[in-house]
Design an enzyme around this catalytic site. Structure first.
Site, PDB file in Angstrom:
ATOM      1  N   LEU A 170       0.830  -1.212   0.000  1.00 25.20           N
ATOM      2  CA  LEU A 170       0.000   0.000   0.000  1.00 25.20           C
ATOM      3  C   LEU A 170       0.865   1.264   0.000  1.00 25.20           C
ATOM      4  O   LEU A 170       0.512   2.260  -0.640  1.00 25.20           O
ATOM      5  CB  LEU A 170      -0.903   0.000   1.241  1.00 25.20           C
ATOM      6  CG  LEU A 170      -1.954  -1.108   1.295  1.00 25.20           C
ATOM      7  CD1 LEU A 170      -2.598  -1.187   2.675  1.00 25.20           C
ATOM      8  CD2 LEU A 170      -3.024  -0.872   0.233  1.00 25.20           C
ATOM      9  N   ASN A 189       2.675   4.186   7.542  1.00 29.33           N
ATOM     10  CA  ASN A 189       2.088   3.000   6.926  1.00 29.33           C
ATOM     11  C   ASN A 189       2.811   1.709   7.299  1.00 29.33           C
ATOM     12  O   ASN A 189       2.194   0.649   7.326  1.00 29.33           O
ATOM     13  CB  ASN A 189       2.102   3.227   5.408  1.00 29.33           C
ATOM     14  CG  ASN A 189       2.008   1.960   4.621  1.00 29.33           C
ATOM     15  OD1 ASN A 189       0.934   1.385   4.485  1.00 29.33           O
ATOM     16  ND2 ASN A 189       3.152   1.498   4.095  1.00 29.33           N
ATOM     17  N   SER A 220      -4.207   2.224  10.402  1.00 26.37           N
ATOM     18  CA  SER A 220      -4.746   1.229  11.335  1.00 26.37           C
ATOM     19  C   SER A 220      -5.484   0.185  10.494  1.00 26.37           C
ATOM     20  O   SER A 220      -5.029  -0.153   9.375  1.00 26.37           O
ATOM     21  CB  SER A 220      -5.657   1.914  12.346  1.00 26.37           C
ATOM     22  OG  SER A 220      -6.292   0.970  13.163  1.00 26.37           O
ATOM     23  N   TYR A 277      -2.270  -8.748  16.226  1.00 26.48           N
ATOM     24  CA  TYR A 277      -2.310  -7.714  15.167  1.00 26.48           C
ATOM     25  C   TYR A 277      -3.475  -6.749  15.437  1.00 26.48           C
ATOM     26  O   TYR A 277      -3.308  -5.532  15.408  1.00 26.48           O
ATOM     27  CB  TYR A 277      -2.473  -8.376  13.797  1.00 26.48           C
ATOM     28  CG  TYR A 277      -2.624  -7.384  12.650  1.00 26.48           C
ATOM     29  CD1 TYR A 277      -1.505  -6.777  12.081  1.00 26.48           C
ATOM     30  CD2 TYR A 277      -3.886  -7.047  12.148  1.00 26.48           C
ATOM     31  CE1 TYR A 277      -1.642  -5.864  11.035  1.00 26.48           C
ATOM     32  CE2 TYR A 277      -4.030  -6.135  11.108  1.00 26.48           C
ATOM     33  CZ  TYR A 277      -2.899  -5.551  10.548  1.00 26.48           C
ATOM     34  OH  TYR A 277      -3.043  -4.636   9.515  1.00 26.48           O
ATOM     35  N   LYS A 314      -3.587  -2.523  16.216  1.00 27.42           N
ATOM     36  CA  LYS A 314      -4.327  -1.530  15.427  1.00 27.42           C
ATOM     37  C   LYS A 314      -5.305  -0.749  16.307  1.00 27.42           C
ATOM     38  O   LYS A 314      -5.619   0.405  16.019  1.00 27.42           O
ATOM     39  CB  LYS A 314      -5.028  -2.217  14.246  1.00 27.42           C
ATOM     40  CG  LYS A 314      -4.035  -2.820  13.227  1.00 27.42           C
ATOM     41  CD  LYS A 314      -3.140  -1.753  12.616  1.00 27.42           C
ATOM     42  CE  LYS A 314      -2.062  -2.281  11.698  1.00 27.42           C
ATOM     43  NZ  LYS A 314      -1.176  -1.250  11.157  1.00 27.42           N
TER      44      LYS A 314
HETATM   45  N1  LIG Z   1      -3.296  -5.144   3.283  1.00 24.97           N
HETATM   46  C1  LIG Z   1      -4.374  -4.993   4.074  1.00 24.97           C
HETATM   47  O1  LIG Z   1      -5.429  -5.631   3.865  1.00 24.97           O
HETATM   48  C2  LIG Z   1      -4.334  -4.013   5.209  1.00 24.97           C
HETATM   49  C3  LIG Z   1      -5.546  -3.716   5.875  1.00 24.97           C
HETATM   50  C4  LIG Z   1      -5.531  -2.806   6.926  1.00 24.97           C
HETATM   51  C5  LIG Z   1      -4.341  -2.221   7.306  1.00 24.97           C
HETATM   52  N2  LIG Z   1      -3.179  -2.543   6.657  1.00 24.97           N
HETATM   53  C6  LIG Z   1      -1.945  -1.882   7.096  1.00 24.97           C
HETATM   54  O2  LIG Z   1      -1.368  -1.257   5.970  1.00 24.97           O
HETATM   55  C7  LIG Z   1       0.023  -1.080   6.211  1.00 24.97           C
HETATM   56  C8  LIG Z   1       0.799  -1.523   4.977  1.00 24.97           C
HETATM   57  O3  LIG Z   1       0.646  -2.917   4.839  1.00 24.97           O
HETATM   58  P1  LIG Z   1       0.579  -3.663   3.435  1.00 24.97           P
HETATM   59  O4  LIG Z   1      -0.719  -4.338   3.395  1.00 24.97           O
HETATM   60  O5  LIG Z   1       0.991  -2.799   2.334  1.00 24.97           O
HETATM   61  O6  LIG Z   1       1.650  -4.820   3.715  1.00 24.97           O
HETATM   62  P2  LIG Z   1       3.110  -5.083   3.108  1.00 24.97           P
HETATM   63  O7  LIG Z   1       3.043  -5.199   1.646  1.00 24.97           O
HETATM   64  O8  LIG Z   1       3.600  -6.241   3.904  1.00 24.97           O
HETATM   65  O9  LIG Z   1       3.918  -3.754   3.474  1.00 24.97           O
HETATM   66  C9  LIG Z   1       4.340  -3.506   4.769  1.00 24.97           C
HETATM   67  C10 LIG Z   1       5.377  -2.415   4.718  1.00 24.97           C
HETATM   68  O10 LIG Z   1       5.810  -2.162   6.066  1.00 24.97           O
HETATM   69  C11 LIG Z   1       7.213  -2.315   6.094  1.00 24.97           C
HETATM   70  N3  LIG Z   1       7.696  -2.774   7.385  1.00 24.97           N
HETATM   71  C12 LIG Z   1       7.302  -3.866   8.076  1.00 24.97           C
HETATM   72  N4  LIG Z   1       8.041  -3.974   9.181  1.00 24.97           N
HETATM   73  C13 LIG Z   1       8.906  -2.940   9.180  1.00 24.97           C
HETATM   74  C14 LIG Z   1       9.943  -2.524  10.042  1.00 24.97           C
HETATM   75  N5  LIG Z   1      10.261  -3.199  11.145  1.00 24.97           N
HETATM   76  N6  LIG Z   1      10.641  -1.399   9.745  1.00 24.97           N
HETATM   77  C15 LIG Z   1      10.354  -0.708   8.614  1.00 24.97           C
HETATM   78  N7  LIG Z   1       9.411  -1.066   7.742  1.00 24.97           N
HETATM   79  C16 LIG Z   1       8.695  -2.171   8.035  1.00 24.97           C
HETATM   80  C17 LIG Z   1       7.536  -3.322   5.017  1.00 24.97           C
HETATM   81  O11 LIG Z   1       8.911  -3.264   4.688  1.00 24.97           O
HETATM   82  P3  LIG Z   1       9.677  -4.550   4.035  1.00 24.97           P
HETATM   83  O12 LIG Z   1       9.293  -4.561   2.590  1.00 24.97           O
HETATM   84  O13 LIG Z   1      11.101  -4.244   4.290  1.00 24.97           O
HETATM   85  O14 LIG Z   1       9.172  -5.750   4.774  1.00 24.97           O
HETATM   86  C18 LIG Z   1       6.617  -2.824   3.915  1.00 24.97           C
HETATM   87  O15 LIG Z   1       7.172  -1.707   3.299  1.00 24.97           O
HETATM   88  C19 LIG Z   1       0.340  -1.881   7.463  1.00 24.97           C
HETATM   89  O16 LIG Z   1       0.396  -1.016   8.569  1.00 24.97           O
HETATM   90  C20 LIG Z   1      -0.852  -2.803   7.604  1.00 24.97           C
HETATM   91  O17 LIG Z   1      -1.069  -3.201   8.927  1.00 24.97           O
HETATM   92  C21 LIG Z   1      -3.157  -3.415   5.618  1.00 24.97           C
END
Ligand SMILES: NC(=O)c1ccc[n+]([C@@H]2O[C@H](COP(=O)([O-])OP(=O)(O)OC[C@H]3O[C@@H](n4cnc5c(N)ncnc54)[C@H](OP(=O)(O)O)[C@@H]3O)[C@@H](O)[C@H]2O)c1
Length: 337
Positions: free
Chosen positions: A42, A117, A170, A202, A206
């Protein structure tokens, strides 16, 4: 605190099926924006949108700089943008890295918006910086970074007569949180005890950031008598395609195919959450489907409010132990950071 219920589950499914976020059109012209976790999922899509919407300076904050450089290359290939894209190292598993990042951001000429994010979904029990890893990354580092970037956001707001924005990503899953640790004398101490319910953990993280944003915005509003230079919110992108939690079972894969938003659709909502023309009425609020929504109903009952106060006190104490003086700003005390 109900945790997941049939009606909350059905409500989520209904929203996933019927709501399709529109393309963002808000201008980011002349603005400097930070996106944590901007290298993937995202965050990368939101960064692409903001480059397309003419951000002047876009800082992709990520733990692996080479991944950020790949994202930068991809964004430049996808857009005709003239945005100055920079990749800055930020490891949310390491408080030293969060502090170094914020120190670097102090040197920015301006900071208009921050999309917090970066986040993770736990798959095993791990301790980082003295707390369970998801608490460290999704909550403590996220809140620490918010505090450390607020002075620059406020300075930019004052200097340019604008409202700057910070949004923590969140999730609607915060409404499914049970936060069993709330019964303990010290919630964050209890959250160090080995957990096996990783989905529950998790959801708890949030919920904790929703509580933090509500309390922080209220504290700042009190200090500024409602005349806020910075608007804070916690937002949900809905359930979106990403690497966050790969499906394991046939059922999960099927649900994913039927219900998930695309990464691009979810990212549109991230952009909406920090758009300059969308700030009205959003300070301290929870945003879902691009609208102010009620956060978890439990937060509005007596137990929810008591727990929120407890979380706020404990979290601020933890943050003070990491960076003394960083929380004083919210209380209107002399700025030490
Ligand atoms: N996808 C969904 O359905 C959804 C729904 C609600 C909320 N969210 C939230 O949206 C946000 C983005 O998630 P996403 O779905 O895009 O997942 P994602 O593709 O797994 O991306 C997560 C991002 O966070 C980074 N990250 C994780 N741990 C980290 C750390 N210790 N230090 C620095 N960066 C870190 C990852 O970096 P790396 O590439 O280095 O791992 C990646 O850039 C998250 O907060 C997630 O909880 C997602």
């Amino acid at each position: 605190m109900p945790g997941p219920t049939l009606s909350s589950g059905l409500n989520l499914i209904h929203k996933q099926l019927t709501y399709h976020p529109p393309q963002p059109t808000s201008s980011f012209e002349g603005q400097t924006v930070i996106v944590t976790g901007g290298n993937a999922g995202l965050g990368r899509e939101a960064s692409r949108h903001m480059a397309q919407l003419n951000a002047q300076r876009l800082i992709i904050a990520c733990r692996t700089v080479s991944k950020g450089e790949e994202a930068k290359k991809w964004i430049l290939e996808q857009t005709s943008s003239r945005t100055n894209i920079e990749v800055w190292q930020l490891n949310m598993s390491d408080y030293g890295s969060v502090k170094a990042f914020a120190q670097r951001a102090k040197g920015l000429e301006r900071l208009d918006a921050v999309l917090e994010n970066a986040g993770s979904w736990p798959t095993r029990f791990e301790m980082l910086e003295g707390h369970e890893a998801t608490i460290t990354v999704n909550v403590i580092s996220t809140c620490l970074l918010a505090y450390l970037l607020l002075p620059k956001l406020e300075e930019t707001g004052r200097k340019h007569g604008i409202t700057t924005r910070l949004s923590i990503v969140s999730s609607d899953l915060h409404k499914f949180a049970t936060l069993k640790a709330r019964a303990a004398k010290n919630i964050f101490e209890e959250l160090k005890v080995e957990a096996t319910d990783y989905d529950g953990r998790y959801n708890d993280t949030k919920l904790l950031v929703v509580m933090f944003i509500r309390k922080l915005a209220a504290a700042i509003s009190k200090q500024h008598a409602g005349n806020d230079q910075v608007s804070l919110n916690a937002m949900s992108p809905g359930w979106c395609d990403s690497a966050l939690k790969p499906p394991k079972t046939f059922g999960e894969r099927t649900a994913q195919r039927l219900l998930q938003r695309s990464t691009d659709e979810g990212a549109r909502l991230l952009v909406d959450a920090v758009a300059a023309d969308k700030v009205a009425g959003r300070n301290g609020q929870y945003i879902s489907e691009g609208q102010v929504r009620q956060a978890a109903a439990w937060l509005y009952c007596r137990e929810g409010q008591t727990t929120e106060d407890k979380v706020w006190t404990e979290l601020n104490a933890i943050l003070e132990s990491i960076e003394p003086g960083c929380t004083h700003w919210a209380e209107g005390e002399e700025r030490k950071w």
